[in-house]
Design an enzyme around this catalytic site. Sequence first.
Site, PDB file in Angstrom:
ATOM      1  N   LEU A   1       0.814  -1.213   0.000  1.00  0.00           N
ATOM      2  CA  LEU A   1       0.000   0.000   0.000  1.00  0.00           C
ATOM      3  C   LEU A   1       0.847   1.261   0.000  1.00  0.00           C
ATOM      4  O   LEU A   1       0.427   2.300  -0.511  1.00  0.00           O
ATOM      5  CB  LEU A   1      -0.921  -0.005   1.227  1.00  0.00           C
ATOM      6  CG  LEU A   1      -1.972   1.103   1.318  1.00  0.00           C
ATOM      7  CD1 LEU A   1      -2.957   0.981   0.164  1.00  0.00           C
ATOM      8  CD2 LEU A   1      -2.710   1.016   2.646  1.00  0.00           C
TER       9      LEU A   1
ATOM     10  N   ARG B   1      -0.315   4.772  -1.911  1.00  0.00           N
ATOM     11  CA  ARG B   1      -0.680   5.933  -1.110  1.00  0.00           C
ATOM     12  C   ARG B   1       0.429   6.972  -1.082  1.00  0.00           C
ATOM     13  O   ARG B   1       0.174   8.171  -1.176  1.00  0.00           O
ATOM     14  CB  ARG B   1      -0.993   5.519   0.328  1.00  0.00           C
ATOM     15  CG  ARG B   1      -2.056   4.467   0.441  1.00  0.00           C
ATOM     16  CD  ARG B   1      -2.448   4.260   1.863  1.00  0.00           C
ATOM     17  NE  ARG B   1      -3.108   5.447   2.385  1.00  0.00           N
ATOM     18  CZ  ARG B   1      -3.501   5.588   3.635  1.00  0.00           C
ATOM     19  NH1 ARG B   1      -3.282   4.626   4.486  1.00  0.00           N
ATOM     20  NH2 ARG B   1      -4.102   6.684   4.046  1.00  0.00           N
TER      21      ARG B   1
ATOM     22  N   VAL C   1      -9.751   8.701  -2.159  1.00  0.00           N
ATOM     23  CA  VAL C   1      -9.380   7.306  -2.395  1.00  0.00           C
ATOM     24  C   VAL C   1      -8.250   6.868  -1.478  1.00  0.00           C
ATOM     25  O   VAL C   1      -7.566   7.679  -0.870  1.00  0.00           O
ATOM     26  CB  VAL C   1      -8.974   7.083  -3.873  1.00  0.00           C
ATOM     27  CG1 VAL C   1     -10.133   7.414  -4.787  1.00  0.00           C
ATOM     28  CG2 VAL C   1      -7.762   7.926  -4.237  1.00  0.00           C
ATOM     29  N   GLU C   2      -8.048   5.542  -1.395  1.00  0.00           N
ATOM     30  CA  GLU C   2      -7.015   4.940  -0.546  1.00  0.00           C
ATOM     31  C   GLU C   2      -7.153   5.396   0.905  1.00  0.00           C
ATOM     32  O   GLU C   2      -6.175   5.641   1.595  1.00  0.00           O
ATOM     33  CB  GLU C   2      -5.612   5.305  -1.071  1.00  0.00           C
ATOM     34  CG  GLU C   2      -5.347   4.853  -2.495  1.00  0.00           C
ATOM     35  CD  GLU C   2      -4.898   3.409  -2.598  1.00  0.00           C
ATOM     36  OE1 GLU C   2      -5.020   2.689  -1.601  1.00  0.00           O
ATOM     37  OE2 GLU C   2      -4.445   3.001  -3.672  1.00  0.00           O
ATOM     38  N   GLY C   3      -8.394   5.531   1.368  1.00  0.00           N
ATOM     39  CA  GLY C   3      -8.644   6.053   2.695  1.00  0.00           C
ATOM     40  C   GLY C   3      -8.848   7.551   2.622  1.00  0.00           C
ATOM     41  O   GLY C   3      -7.921   8.294   2.296  1.00  0.00           O
TER      42      GLY C   3
END
Length: 811
Positions: free
Chosen positions: A353, A357, A479-481
């Site tokens: 990840l 990120r 996105v991605e949290g």
Amino acid sequence: MLSRTTRRSTTSLLLRPSSSALATQTDINSPSSNNNHHQLSQRRTLLGLVHAIDKRVYRWAKGVLPPISKTENIALGCGTIGFDRDIFSGSPSLQHLIDTYQPSLTTEERSFLTNQVTHLCTLLNDHDVVTNKDFSKAAWDYMRDEKFFGMKIPKEWGGLGFSTEAVSQVLAKLATQCFDANATVAVPNSLGPGELLVRYGTDDQKEYFLPRLANGTLIPCFGLTGPHSGSDATSLIGSDCVVSKHPETGELGVVASFKKRYITLAPVAGVVGLGLNLSDPEGLLGGSGEEGFTVALLERGHEGLRMGPRHIPLSAAFMNGTVEGEDVWIPMTSILGGQERCGFGWNMFVECLAEGRGVSLPAGSIGAARSVVAGVGAYSRVRKQFRVPIAEFGGIQEAMAKAGSDGLITIAGGDVMNAIVDNHEAPMVISSVMKQNCTERGRRIVECGMDIAAGSAICRGDKNYMGNAYMSLPIAITVEGANIMTRSFQIIGQGLTRCHPHMSDLLKALQLPPSEEKHAVKIFVKQFHKIVGHGVTNFFGSVTKGVGSTFSTATRSKTAYKNGDDLLAYHEKQLLRLSNNFALTADLCFTLGGRLKFEELLMGRLADALGAIYLGYATLHHYHRRRGVEGLEALTEHAMLRLEREAQEALYAASENFPGPLGPVASTVMKMGCFPLGGMTRPYSDPSDTLTKEVSRLLTTPSEIRDMFQEGIYSAPDGTIHQMTELINALPICVEADKVATSLRREKREPTAEETNLIAKADALRDVLIQVDVFEHATAEEAQPGYVRPALQGTEERFANLDRTVFREAA
């Protein structure tokens, strides 16, 4: 009281008599022997009391700390720690950062940026892409043929084997021409699942998938997000699979039902990496693999798999849609890594990840920063209002300087992050800081650009190089949290448990079973003492450095930054002081116990402070590498002053609002440590107007700083109509013409023939470059023969019933 008593326990352990002393041969009836026996008895009693207190404190801590789930335990062991731990320790080193991380490109990577990336940009008309909601087939084919989707796949599998720095620069350059291309190329080069296959795939999976992913035969996507769980891999609500045997063949596999959304590239993907929550109620795994988060690889056309429907994120054109299926049979051979990797998905996800990120998303912001400085900076000199270039207006200068310093911060943070990943590290906390902080700064940069460009930035068409970026950056925010979650929960939640020098071992001790309590208490007490000592060290470090920083700031000249050595020395000293402040505050967070995870306002402020400190070090790292660029001192000074103020204000707000039953105590300790002389020891302020004007001048006139920002942008070939390229080319002409005009007014003379031609050329360029696009029709329906707009139809109908249809007709 408990803590003071507990601290005695370590000292008391040193008083424990050795076995040889207990086995003394002294006559037990002698007075001295009786006295020794009495002392030993007292010591045993004292030791017993201390151990009892230690055990009570341990049990109290164990009681207030919520149980750590299996997934959280896995997360604590995933990824790597490095410079983030140095900040939590209160002792980061700029020299260590410089010596350890050096971003660089190979000759092959530079050639790819110059040739293949530039050619792809020529195939992309941003306005057409957004209007048609897709790329042309020529663009798709070129991305496949030139292995844009396989940049991170090793050469042995047919990929390009590029560094993280190269991937970041490719994505940033694409973002200067077309944000949708940036998003499309980013996904296969982060969670792919190409990189997951390289690290964890079986030999058969690697042999089949990797060459096809590298040459673009298979476009990949990763299906994690669901309607009820977002990007939270710890829940995966509605994405369940059960281990079972095929009813006909008896083959072991899983039956899965899932409903994924927001999946980038899903509408065109040939293979999806699917995140599932695996259960094995019948124990069919037989010890090979576990229950939990599992990744499956399904190709388009797999029975029961549905991919194709699209979402339309704002005005963006990149492919994004759903991945669904009910009771889909998946053989164990399609589990990423095979059966033994069942339940291992969280490890895979977390360790990969960092690239998505911390690299791919910030690259979009880096591209936006370069576009604003290059394009909008030039526009502010080309565009005149009241016969004056708008670059001379204070409001424009303020926005331009902010965009420039935020751009420098984002570029610097990206360089260090890329080098960290290329150093084979997977820093979860720094990647979260980069994602949240740089995408937010990217949004601010584009907002500044929009404010400056004004009308030319809101009218869509080929001339608008800002509008689509403005509408795309909020997507990166979510996105991605989502940034709100990342800032107010994830960064500090992970940071305290993962990066604090003593917290991880203490937590592990608290998770040990009752049967190991004696051993757990020993570890707990040892780590507890270290945390107390760590806090004391950072308290006194904060006090001394706070007073020293206040004095050095008060006595510092406004132009001291012009000396590069003084610039580095001064700001490193401030960052070290702020790191001590942050580390002390992190220690005080332990007064909250398990409540910390619910105190999101506090965690958000600490995330702001941590982000500003990390990016401050990254900015100094960048200055050290690029030193010699004329004007870089002023821009670096502007950026550092803003970052130091951000960190200071975040810490001050935390001290004013420290929560919990012990909040008033923690608040007092924090203020005494971080701001020992009150407001006097909060010395950081925003950049002066003089510095702001100087930075704006550097960014809006030909300068080495502008050249630095323009290094990574797409510049169209000669003869091509391209607004940003034309603005950049027009800038020196317009600036020179303005100098001539100023000189003519001052000298009160007529221009020479050469000067007349220069002014005329600049005026002609200005007239062309301030224009916006105009369309005969905005939709395909409007283009149909005989089409009349509904409003005009209504006008005609109303006039049909009137006697007079023209004002000048006779009454």
